[in-house]
Design a protein around this motif. Structure first.
Motif, short mmCIF file in Angstrom:
data_model
loop_
_atom_site.label_atom_id
_atom_site.label_comp_id
_atom_site.label_asym_id
_atom_site.label_seq_id
_atom_site.Cartn_x
_atom_site.Cartn_y
_atom_site.Cartn_z
N ASP A 117 0.86 -1.18 0.00
CA ASP A 117 0.00 0.00 0.00
C ASP A 117 0.90 1.24 0.00
N PRO A 118 0.90 2.02 -1.08
CA PRO A 118 1.79 3.19 -1.14
C PRO A 118 1.43 4.28 -0.14
N ARG A 119 0.22 4.23 0.41
CA ARG A 119 -0.17 5.24 1.39
C ARG A 119 0.59 5.08 2.70
N CYS A 120 1.00 3.83 3.01
CA CYS A 120 1.74 3.60 4.25
C CYS A 120 3.09 2.93 3.98
N ASN A 121 3.35 2.61 2.71
CA ASN A 121 4.55 1.87 2.32
C ASN A 121 4.70 0.61 3.18
N CYS A 122 3.58 -0.12 3.29
CA CYS A 122 3.55 -1.32 4.12
C CYS A 122 2.82 -2.43 3.34
N SER A 126 -0.52 -8.41 5.46
CA SER A 126 0.59 -8.85 6.30
C SER A 126 1.84 -8.99 5.44
N ALA A 127 3.00 -8.81 6.05
CA ALA A 127 4.26 -8.98 5.34
C ALA A 127 4.78 -10.42 5.41
N ASP A 128 4.04 -11.33 6.04
CA ASP A 128 4.52 -12.69 6.26
C ASP A 128 4.98 -13.39 4.99
N PHE A 129 4.30 -13.16 3.88
CA PHE A 129 4.65 -13.83 2.62
C PHE A 129 5.23 -12.86 1.59
N ALA A 130 5.61 -11.67 2.02
CA ALA A 130 6.13 -10.68 1.08
C ALA A 130 7.48 -11.08 0.52
N ALA A 131 8.37 -11.57 1.35
CA ALA A 131 9.72 -11.94 0.91
C ALA A 131 9.77 -13.39 0.43
N ASP A 132 9.17 -14.30 1.17
CA ASP A 132 9.18 -15.72 0.80
C ASP A 132 7.94 -16.02 -0.01
#
Length: 176
Positions: A117-122, A126-132
């Motif tokens: 989400d560019p509004r919060c850069n988050c 969830s970030a749990d699967f963002a990298a893996d």
């Protein structure tokens, strides 16, 4: 539908409900529903039949009206959904151009396939699967959902930031 309101780019008469079977992460079979534009229903029926036949897992599949039109609640529930004429504070594209507001987009397993989400850069939800980018229900290029949608002319993550859950027919919204 519960997410339709005056000012939405698609009229109620052009929306359809699609009921399909899906397999959850415990391998149990459920019946889910998507609301989408009538010109997208055949594609969605074929794609979700293919996902079901292959056993691709989905956490749940409820129209966003089950979440009172709140996209954040739907994403946090790991809900696979399509049409959503989002509330003004939840819009991330001009409403008339929005593939979701036109019923020509679907988000699949948001938890396993988050977006930035560019509004919060988050990462949301969830970030749990963002990298893996591996595991059951995860979508990457050449996975079954990617193949089924792109073979039908749909586009994966059609925005400038990562949006791993999202397929649509084009931006601004248009029939395939």
């Amino acid at each position: 539908t519960g997410t339709w309101r005056p000012g939405c780019p698609v009229g109620r008469a052009d929306l359809r409900r699609l009921d399909v079977n899906y397999v959850d992460f415990d391998r149990d079979v459920h019946r889910g529903s998507l609301i989408a534009h009538r010109d997208s229903i055949d594609d969605l029926a074929a794609v979700f039949a293919g996902l079901f036949e292959a056993g691709f897992p989905l956490e749940r599949m409820d129209p966003v009206e089950e979440y009172e039109g709140d996209v954040v609640r739907s994403l946090e529930a790991n809900n696979t959904s399509a049409f959503n004429c989002r509330r003004p504070g939840q819009i991330n594209a001009p409403v008339m151009d929005s593939p979701h507001a036109n019923g020509r987009a679907v988000d699949i397993n948001p938890y396993q396939n988050p977006w930035t989400d560019p509004r919060c850069n988050c990462w949301v939800p969830s970030a749990d699967f963002a990298a893996d980018r591996s595991g059951p229900g995860v979508i990457t290029e050449d996975t079954l959902p990617w193949r089924l949608f792109t073979e039908r002319g749909w586009i994966w993550q059609d925005i400038k930031v990562p949006d791993y859950m999202h397929f649509d027919t084009g931006f601004p919204s248009r029939p395939r």
